[in-house]
Motif scaffolding. Sequence first.
Motif, PDB file in Angstrom:
ATOM      1  N   ASN A   1       0.802  -1.213   0.000  1.00 16.85           N
ATOM      2  CA  ASN A   1       0.000   0.000   0.000  1.00 16.85           C
ATOM      3  C   ASN A   1       0.837   1.265   0.000  1.00 16.85           C
ATOM      4  N   ALA A   2       0.243   2.298  -0.605  1.00 14.82           N
ATOM      5  CA  ALA A   2       0.883   3.613  -0.684  1.00 14.82           C
ATOM      6  C   ALA A   2      -0.088   4.585  -0.052  1.00 14.82           C
ATOM      7  N   GLN A   3       0.350   5.201   1.018  1.00 10.32           N
ATOM      8  CA  GLN A   3      -0.578   6.029   1.784  1.00 10.32           C
ATOM      9  C   GLN A   3      -0.538   7.508   1.381  1.00 10.32           C
ATOM     10  N   GLU A   4      -1.346   8.316   2.070  1.00 13.52           N
ATOM     11  CA  GLU A   4      -1.495   9.717   1.704  1.00 13.52           C
ATOM     12  C   GLU A   4      -0.140  10.431   1.603  1.00 13.52           C
ATOM     13  N   ASN A   5       0.006  11.266   0.573  1.00 18.34           N
ATOM     14  CA  ASN A   5       1.202  12.084   0.376  1.00 18.34           C
ATOM     15  C   ASN A   5       2.474  11.277   0.112  1.00 18.34           C
ATOM     16  N   CYS A   6       2.313  10.005  -0.263  1.00 17.23           N
ATOM     17  CA  CYS A   6       3.470   9.239  -0.740  1.00 17.23           C
ATOM     18  C   CYS A   6       3.869   9.716  -2.117  1.00 17.23           C
ATOM     19  N   TYR A   7       5.153   9.677  -2.395  1.00 20.75           N
ATOM     20  CA  TYR A   7       5.646   9.922  -3.750  1.00 20.75           C
ATOM     21  C   TYR A   7       6.533   8.743  -4.102  1.00 20.75           C
ATOM     22  N   ILE A   8       6.080   7.924  -5.032  1.00 21.32           N
ATOM     23  CA  ILE A   8       6.794   6.700  -5.391  1.00 21.32           C
ATOM     24  C   ILE A   8       7.150   6.785  -6.865  1.00 21.32           C
ATOM     25  N   LYS A   9       8.420   6.587  -7.178  1.00 17.49           N
ATOM     26  CA  LYS A   9       8.842   6.783  -8.564  1.00 17.49           C
ATOM     27  C   LYS A   9       9.924   5.774  -8.928  1.00 17.49           C
ATOM     28  N   ASN A  10       9.793   5.155 -10.096  1.00 12.62           N
ATOM     29  CA  ASN A  10      10.788   4.199 -10.602  1.00 12.62           C
ATOM     30  C   ASN A  10      11.175   3.171  -9.538  1.00 12.62           C
ATOM     31  N   SER A  11      10.195   2.659  -8.844  1.00 20.93           N
ATOM     32  CA  SER A  11      10.488   1.743  -7.743  1.00 20.93           C
ATOM     33  C   SER A  11       9.663   0.468  -7.848  1.00 20.93           C
ATOM     34  N   ILE A  12      10.111  -0.551  -7.152  1.00 14.58           N
ATOM     35  CA  ILE A  12       9.401  -1.825  -7.116  1.00 14.58           C
ATOM     36  C   ILE A  12       9.112  -2.185  -5.669  1.00 14.58           C
ATOM     37  N   PHE A  13       7.872  -2.559  -5.404  1.00 13.74           N
ATOM     38  CA  PHE A  13       7.486  -3.082  -4.095  1.00 13.74           C
ATOM     39  C   PHE A  13       7.066  -4.526  -4.325  1.00 13.74           C
ATOM     40  N   GLU A  14       7.792  -5.466  -3.733  1.00 14.92           N
ATOM     41  CA  GLU A  14       7.577  -6.860  -4.111  1.00 14.92           C
ATOM     42  C   GLU A  14       6.326  -7.480  -3.511  1.00 14.92           C
ATOM     43  N   GLY A  15       5.769  -6.862  -2.476  1.00 11.10           N
ATOM     44  CA  GLY A  15       4.522  -7.391  -1.923  1.00 11.10           C
ATOM     45  C   GLY A  15       4.418  -7.137  -0.431  1.00 11.10           C
ATOM     46  N   ASN A  16       3.172  -6.911   0.029  1.00 10.82           N
ATOM     47  CA  ASN A  16       2.900  -6.672   1.448  1.00 10.82           C
ATOM     48  C   ASN A  16       3.728  -5.531   2.030  1.00 10.82           C
ATOM     49  N   ASN A  17       4.054  -4.572   1.199  1.00 12.38           N
ATOM     50  CA  ASN A  17       4.815  -3.412   1.683  1.00 12.38           C
ATOM     51  C   ASN A  17       3.868  -2.360   2.229  1.00 12.38           C
ATOM     52  N   VAL A  18       4.413  -1.573   3.132  1.00 14.16           N
ATOM     53  CA  VAL A  18       3.683  -0.407   3.611  1.00 14.16           C
ATOM     54  C   VAL A  18       4.550   0.819   3.360  1.00 14.16           C
ATOM     55  N   THR A  19       3.997   1.806   2.670  1.00 15.41           N
ATOM     56  CA  THR A  19       4.682   3.095   2.598  1.00 15.41           C
ATOM     57  C   THR A  19       3.801   4.077   3.362  1.00 15.41           C
TER      58      THR A  19
END
Lengths: 473, 473
Positions: free
Chosen positions: B297-315
Amino acid sequence: MEKLEALFDHIAARVNVNLKPMGIDVRPLLNNAIPRERHLLYYAFYALTEDHPISFRFTNSNLSGSYFLGKTQVDRSVLYKSDIRGDELKQKGDVVEFNGVKTKLFYDEVIRITNSFLVKTLVHNQSKNPEIPEVFRILNTVAMHYSNIHGTTTEGVYLGPFSTVDLSVMHNCVVGDFAYVQAGDLSRVNIEPGRIWLKAGDLFEFNYVYPEGVVDKYVKLDENGKLTGQFIEYVDDFKEDFVPIYSTAAPETDVIIPESAYVSPYAVIKGHCEIGENALIVQRAHVENSIIGEGANAQENCYIKNSIFEGNNVTAHGGKVIHTRNGKNVFVGFNSFVHGTESCPIIIGQDSIVMPHTIIDAEEPIEIPENSAIWGYVTKQADLATQCVSLDDLAKTTEITLGNATFKGDGMAFVKAFKHRIDHIREENGAYFDGSDKTRGHAQKTQDACFNILQPFQSGPEAGMYPTMTIGD
Amino acid sequence: MEKLEALFDHIAARVNVNLKPMGIDVRPLLNNAIPRERHLLYYAFYALTEDHPISFRFTNSNLSGSYFLGKTQVDRSVLYKSDIRGDELKQKGDVVEFNGVKTKLFYDEVIRITNSFLVKTLVHNQSKNPEIPEVFRILNTVAMHYSNIHGTTTEGVYLGPFSTVDLSVMHNCVVGDFAYVQAGDLSRVNIEPGRIWLKAGDLFEFNYVYPEGVVDKYVKLDENGKLTGQFIEYVDDFKEDFVPIYSTAAPETDVIIPESAYVSPYAVIKGHCEIGENALIVQRAHVENSIIGEGANAQENCYIKNSIFEGNNVTAHGGKVIHTRNGKNVFVGFNSFVHGTESCPIIIGQDSIVMPHTIIDAEEPIEIPENSAIWGYVTKQADLATQCVSLDDLAKTTEITLGNATFKGDGMAFVKAFKHRIDHIREENGAYFDGSDKTRGHAQKTQDACFNILQPFQSGPEAGMYPTMTIGD
């Protein structure tokens, strides 16, 4: 959608108490008039402006597509793409006069809609109700597609599709398809489809009934609520144009709008259009390849195409004007269908009045002389002989029968009342704006309006319903 | 904008009563933090879902850009692009436990924000306040840009830009720029900029302070409220991407979203992105050219760019993750800045925890071993020696000093508490959804949400203000 179903049941039960004895069972109409899923699709919206005191209360209702401006309460009602306005609401302390008797308002006037079903219906509130001048009521009323409730409080009233009740007070009445009524206080009256009826006490009365078969061609509602006919076919052709603007918080337009004019972000402006100074084009108007001259206005549910308005024109709610050149000051009444074509254009001379609910469906080029009143069903130039009269002649008459129309009473009073009302509409809409505060009308006042958008619940038992809300003090 | 000016005055007066003795004068900050005209530009919105009881009351406030989900009252506040959520509000009859003592709620819990100024601030309400468990308070509080109020009731608190108060109760505190506090009940405490402080009674305490000059490079607020530094510069680069979605009632996206996942219509998804099953991307998250794996999941005000989250991640709220490969279960804490580049990418091994407010600003490729905790200011691989520890080692320790960080207490309890919390976040967000009702989380519950959009008055003395409104019962 259990709650929405229960709401429909509730409305049907309340309305039928009054109307079944009048010969109308609204239940099948309510069940079938609009597929239930459509109630999820549209957004209700209301305007914030500094000129209109905001006060809304919505309870257990479905509001889809409605537009509100000013004090409104809605209780257990379905308003489907309705426009409810409140820009002429009276205020606490205002003195009103009914039949020569004056009274002062104890409270700000409020529009109150309870147990009602309004489908694509405009409610405009210049109330003429002496019973409670503080409350403009639409109680236990079913109003079908594109009917207009204009300055009329209604209790237990059924309005057929494309009908209009205007400047009246109505209790337990049935208004037939495409009928127009402006006749003061009415109770337990059944008005036949296609009747155009204007009555001002003993002063004057105008009556016209469409020839058999004509209304059916344009408006036909079967007992299951299915609407057919040329009007709905014409209007449905433009349905898609509204989709993008209804899904945008702040729709934008490419057309050049003078500073003194206003084009609602919820109007469709298509093709090449020109908008004059002090012009007003309101929400849900559809204007295509047309010139809207200085001080002209296009009201809710107007469809204007390939036409010219030379200035100070009024196209009332639901007016459709196609391939028509309108001279200065021409007025096109409620739900009129002025349908020219490229090869059969229509010209309307200046100062003329197209009466409410007139059908001019040109099979040849038609030219209406200036300063005329025109009504009824016109397809050829020759039809004017029985359906058009010079306003000067009308002003001199006390009784006249022309085709299906009769007029009795003070012709001068009739013409004056009509011209005065049209002028009042122009004034209210800001056609006479000269930069001064006194001359500001809707075109100027609404410029800074911003719109708040409400969407119904999308799933579960509440689907299609809006939460109870109170906005404003 | 007289009323908005008066509101700012009112808030400044109320907040300064508490905070001036603490050394902060909020008046110049309030006067200059945001150009006044910007308060006209944004729409507040709230969601309707069948899972969250709707109940809002907004009085004499400016709400621009706020997002509400659930029971909220706001009284004389300015909420500028804030997110106020209410999805974990307790209900009447719920039993809550504080420090081993149980009590039952008399009423449904409500978020109450009075005389406060929250700018781009998230308020998330897992309240830990034993004083009145029915009310989550944000009273007389000034929260600057991108600060987070998370499960913390605040009274008379100042939060500097990019600071976070988490799972606490705070009275009359000053929280410096980019400081993070999760430390139970705090009163009259002044927390220095760049301090990361976690304390659980006598059980454990973690402390870190950024080396001098580092915070200034990333976050610098001058006395007039002007914010500079790399964080705001980075975030401002993406500002324009939000404009189109904020002006649409129902923004649409091209990305393929699995049925079990949810991407808010108010999130930006740009370039080539992939969204896994049970993933959640909430409003105001910005995701570009990235893979958000299953249950991430990517929560409020996250900025995610050119990235990989393999699973069950919390940002967590405000996390920025660029050119980074995150192994399974990796957690990126509040307002962390994990800044890889194409030539200096970052790899974070599975099960690792990036502590809240960590800055990894890679000047060379950096690889963080799996099952680690990382904190502080890291620019090179060698920095890990003092700013990264294996969670297994940490669990065995009772006291450790590494660089600017100290840890005291029960290491096992610390690691367990952290892992438990991350797991709880995943659970709440629906990462473990298996089709059953019990496993539904935000990702599934929010799917049918629809959004109601509110715009402030655009002109006159009321410009920038919203009408008083009550929504829900």
